[in-house]
Design an enzyme around this catalytic site. Structure first.
Site, PDB file in Angstrom:
ATOM      1  N   ASP A 122       9.353   2.943  -0.356  1.00  0.00           N
ATOM      2  CA  ASP A 122       8.299   3.643   0.388  1.00  0.00           C
ATOM      3  C   ASP A 122       8.487   3.340   1.874  1.00  0.00           C
ATOM      4  O   ASP A 122       8.046   2.311   2.380  1.00  0.00           O
ATOM      5  CB  ASP A 122       6.923   3.191  -0.111  1.00  0.00           C
ATOM      6  CG  ASP A 122       5.798   3.899   0.638  1.00  0.00           C
ATOM      7  OD1 ASP A 122       6.096   4.711   1.541  1.00  0.00           O
ATOM      8  OD2 ASP A 122       4.626   3.641   0.306  1.00  0.00           O
TER       9      ASP A 122
ATOM     10  N   TYR B 257       0.854  -1.188   0.000  1.00  0.00           N
ATOM     11  CA  TYR B 257       0.000   0.000   0.000  1.00  0.00           C
ATOM     12  C   TYR B 257       0.887   1.233   0.000  1.00  0.00           C
ATOM     13  O   TYR B 257       1.848   1.312   0.767  1.00  0.00           O
ATOM     14  CB  TYR B 257      -0.900   0.008   1.246  1.00  0.00           C
ATOM     15  CG  TYR B 257      -1.781   1.234   1.354  1.00  0.00           C
ATOM     16  CD1 TYR B 257      -2.866   1.422   0.489  1.00  0.00           C
ATOM     17  CD2 TYR B 257      -1.541   2.209   2.319  1.00  0.00           C
ATOM     18  CE1 TYR B 257      -3.668   2.549   0.587  1.00  0.00           C
ATOM     19  CE2 TYR B 257      -2.350   3.337   2.431  1.00  0.00           C
ATOM     20  CZ  TYR B 257      -3.411   3.504   1.560  1.00  0.00           C
ATOM     21  OH  TYR B 257      -4.212   4.617   1.656  1.00  0.00           O
TER      22      TYR B 257
ATOM     23  N   LYS C 267       4.223   9.578   8.482  1.00  0.00           N
ATOM     24  CA  LYS C 267       4.075   9.027   9.836  1.00  0.00           C
ATOM     25  C   LYS C 267       5.128   9.589  10.818  1.00  0.00           C
ATOM     26  O   LYS C 267       5.026  10.735  11.210  1.00  0.00           O
ATOM     27  CB  LYS C 267       4.028   7.504   9.762  1.00  0.00           C
ATOM     28  CG  LYS C 267       2.799   7.089   8.909  1.00  0.00           C
ATOM     29  CD  LYS C 267       2.489   5.633   8.784  1.00  0.00           C
ATOM     30  CE  LYS C 267       1.167   5.493   8.010  1.00  0.00           C
ATOM     31  NZ  LYS C 267       1.153   4.516   6.972  1.00  0.00           N
TER      32      LYS C 267
HETATM   33  C1  LIG Z   1       0.455   4.932   5.576  1.00  0.00           C
HETATM   34  C2  LIG Z   1       1.200   4.635   4.329  1.00  0.00           C
HETATM   35  C3  LIG Z   1       1.087   5.455   3.193  1.00  0.00           C
HETATM   36  C4  LIG Z   1       0.089   6.574   3.097  1.00  0.00           C
HETATM   37  O1  LIG Z   1       0.353   7.604   3.990  1.00  0.00           O
HETATM   38  P1  LIG Z   1      -0.867   8.628   4.356  1.00  0.00           P
HETATM   39  O2  LIG Z   1      -0.196   9.623   5.235  1.00  0.00           O
HETATM   40  O3  LIG Z   1      -1.905   7.804   5.007  1.00  0.00           O
HETATM   41  O4  LIG Z   1      -1.314   9.217   3.076  1.00  0.00           O
HETATM   42  C5  LIG Z   1       1.915   5.200   2.119  1.00  0.00           C
HETATM   43  N1  LIG Z   1       2.792   4.186   2.148  1.00  0.00           N
HETATM   44  C6  LIG Z   1       2.920   3.363   3.208  1.00  0.00           C
HETATM   45  C7  LIG Z   1       3.929   2.264   3.163  1.00  0.00           C
HETATM   46  C8  LIG Z   1       2.118   3.555   4.315  1.00  0.00           C
HETATM   47  O5  LIG Z   1       2.213   2.703   5.358  1.00  0.00           O
END
Ligand SMILES: *Cc1c(COP(=O)(O)O)cnc(C)c1O
Length: 444
Positions: free
Chosen positions: A251, A150, A279
């Protein structure tokens, strides 16, 4: 700790929320759709605990889905934000804290190749912008992602190959199917999907389509199918995508500053071209970022032709929270060992408790991330989305509800990681394992 399951105030708030917000929540997993029941509305949070609107305390393993590595309401972070607040909330012009946080990120991740950082407001924006940059730099339009990874909710990333569309026999080249309504098939077709931890599939896909591919984006440790840990062979295949002129995008929105100060990339020896963060980098305020070598990043506007902007980007309160969080982690690197020890002990305790109750369980964990899959497989052996998907989600839901009744707030889906914070100590571990033993016994 409460064992009550009645939350009249949360229930009333949820009913009102549904009258004014789709599904009553501002992010879908919060609605408890896969575990049943209704969400707890949270009034406040401190350390390892949440207090819901009904005044019940919950031991929290979600940590706002990752940011709260220091625990909730950490005094250093709170004070840094309070101090920034005295100077106004947004300027729409550069401020010193943006420079300080960018310098900090570069200092921590220089060995992973990061020389320039651009701040945005969410992980979604970070991955979306990094992909635009990769397309701008390479002049190519296709990207590759992995099934079950994701990367936020941008159109081109809400794609996974449905099982009927994934031709693994031919190397995992998926004609991608959008996993959301509203994503045009024409656009989704630019996203090719391969299988995580399947190096042969990735090699084959790159041999067939490498000349079209601007970037390969991946979670360096997956949290979003539950925790999946990459094999060395898969990491080697990821590094080979560069031979085809594609950029490698790690990511690290979830893993950055969590699995080590240098993220999963530092911990596992991954050398990507671009890294995305979110995050933890915002310390609980809305922040995302992307970064990489100067020669790549200087293609971003206003230095280069790849446009990307944000009214609130580099917000002083958000930068202050990020700076305080990273500063604390840097000042106390032993925190990572503490998190690791707690998580390993939690894993061992869950395994023992499940075994005692005769409940099939397969635990994956690394650093302060853990998923306990309800299935027979040996511990640590779940490596792919397909394997994770074999889990008994009904059993998980029952266990989740039994934990919540005992005041332990686990992630409300089988396919999520939980997050341990620096505020989790022996008392929390014992409380969790006592609750887990009862919850597994109830499942039987
Ligand atoms: C949470 C997450 C996202 C998206 O971040 P948001 O701040 O919710 O838009 C993208 N990549 C990874 C791996 C994530 O865990």
């Amino acid at each position: 700790m409460t064992t009550s399951s009645s939350q009249p105030i949360s229930e009333a708030l949820f009913a009102r929320a549904r009258q004014v917000t789709p599904g009553g929540v501002n992010s879908p997993v919060r609605a408890f759709g896969s575990v049943g029941g209704h969400p707890h509305f949270i009034a406040s949070a401190d350390g390892a605990y949440l207090t819901n609107a009904d005044g019940q305390r919950l031991l929290d393993y979600i940590g706002s889905w990752g940011p709260m590595i220091l625990g909730h309401n950490h005094p250093g972070v709170r004070e840094a934000v309070a101090e920034a607040l005295q100077g106004g909330t947004s300027f729409g012009a550069p401020n010193e804290r943006e420079v300080l946080l960018a310098e900090k990120v570069v200092e921590l991740t220089r060995e992973q190749g990061v020389e320039r950082v651009r701040f945005v407001n969410s992980g979604t924006e970070a991955t979306m912008s990094a992909l635009r940059l990769a397309r701008g730099v390479t002049g190519r339009s296709h990207i590759v992602k992995f099934r079950g990874n994701y990367h936020g909710h941008a159109d081109g990333l809400l794609v996974e190959a449905g099982s009927g569309l994934l031709t693994t026999a031919e190397g995992g080249l998926g004609e991608a199917a959008p996993s959301s309504a509203g994503v045009p098939q024409e656009y989704a077709a630019l996203t090719l999907v391969s299988e995580y931890n399947d190096p042969a599939a990735l090699d084959t896909l790159m041999q067939q389509r490498g000349h079209d591919i601007a970037a390969v984006i991946f979670e360096p440790v997956v949290g979003n199918s539950g925790v999946l840990i990459p094999t060395p062979e898969f990491l080697a295949a990821l590094h080979r995508v560069r031979d085809h002129g594609a950029l490698l995008i790690a990511d690290e929105v979830m893993t950055g500053f969590r699995l080590s100060l240098q993220g999963a990339c530092g911990r596992l020896g991954i050398q990507p071209d671009l890294i995305t963060w979110g995050k933890i980098i915002g310390g609980g305020l809305p922040v995302g970022a992307y970064g990489g070598r100067a020669e790549v990043m200087e293609n971003v506007s206003p230095s280069g032709p790849v446009y990307q902007a944000g009214t609130l980007s580099g917000n002083p309160l958000a930068m202050a929270a990020g700076l305080a969080t990273l500063g604390e982690l840097q000042a106390k690197p032993e925190l990572y060992e503490q998190l690791e020890r707690y998580t390993a002990a939690l894993a061992d305790g869950l395994k023992a408790a499940a075994q005692e109750a005769g409940v099939p369980l397969s635990v994956n964990h690394i650093g302060s991330m853990l998923t306990a899959f309800h299935q027979e497989a040996p511990h640590g052996s779940v490596q792919t989305y397909q394997q994770a998907a074999r889990s008994d989600t009904a059993a998980f839901a029952g266990w989740f509800r039994a934990m919540l009744r005992q005041g332990v707030y686990w992630a409300p889906s089988q396919f999520e990681s939980i997050f341990v914070s620096a505020a989790h100590g022996d008392a929390e571990l014992n409380l969790t394992l006592d609750a887990a033993r009862r919850a597994y016994a109830e499942l039987k």
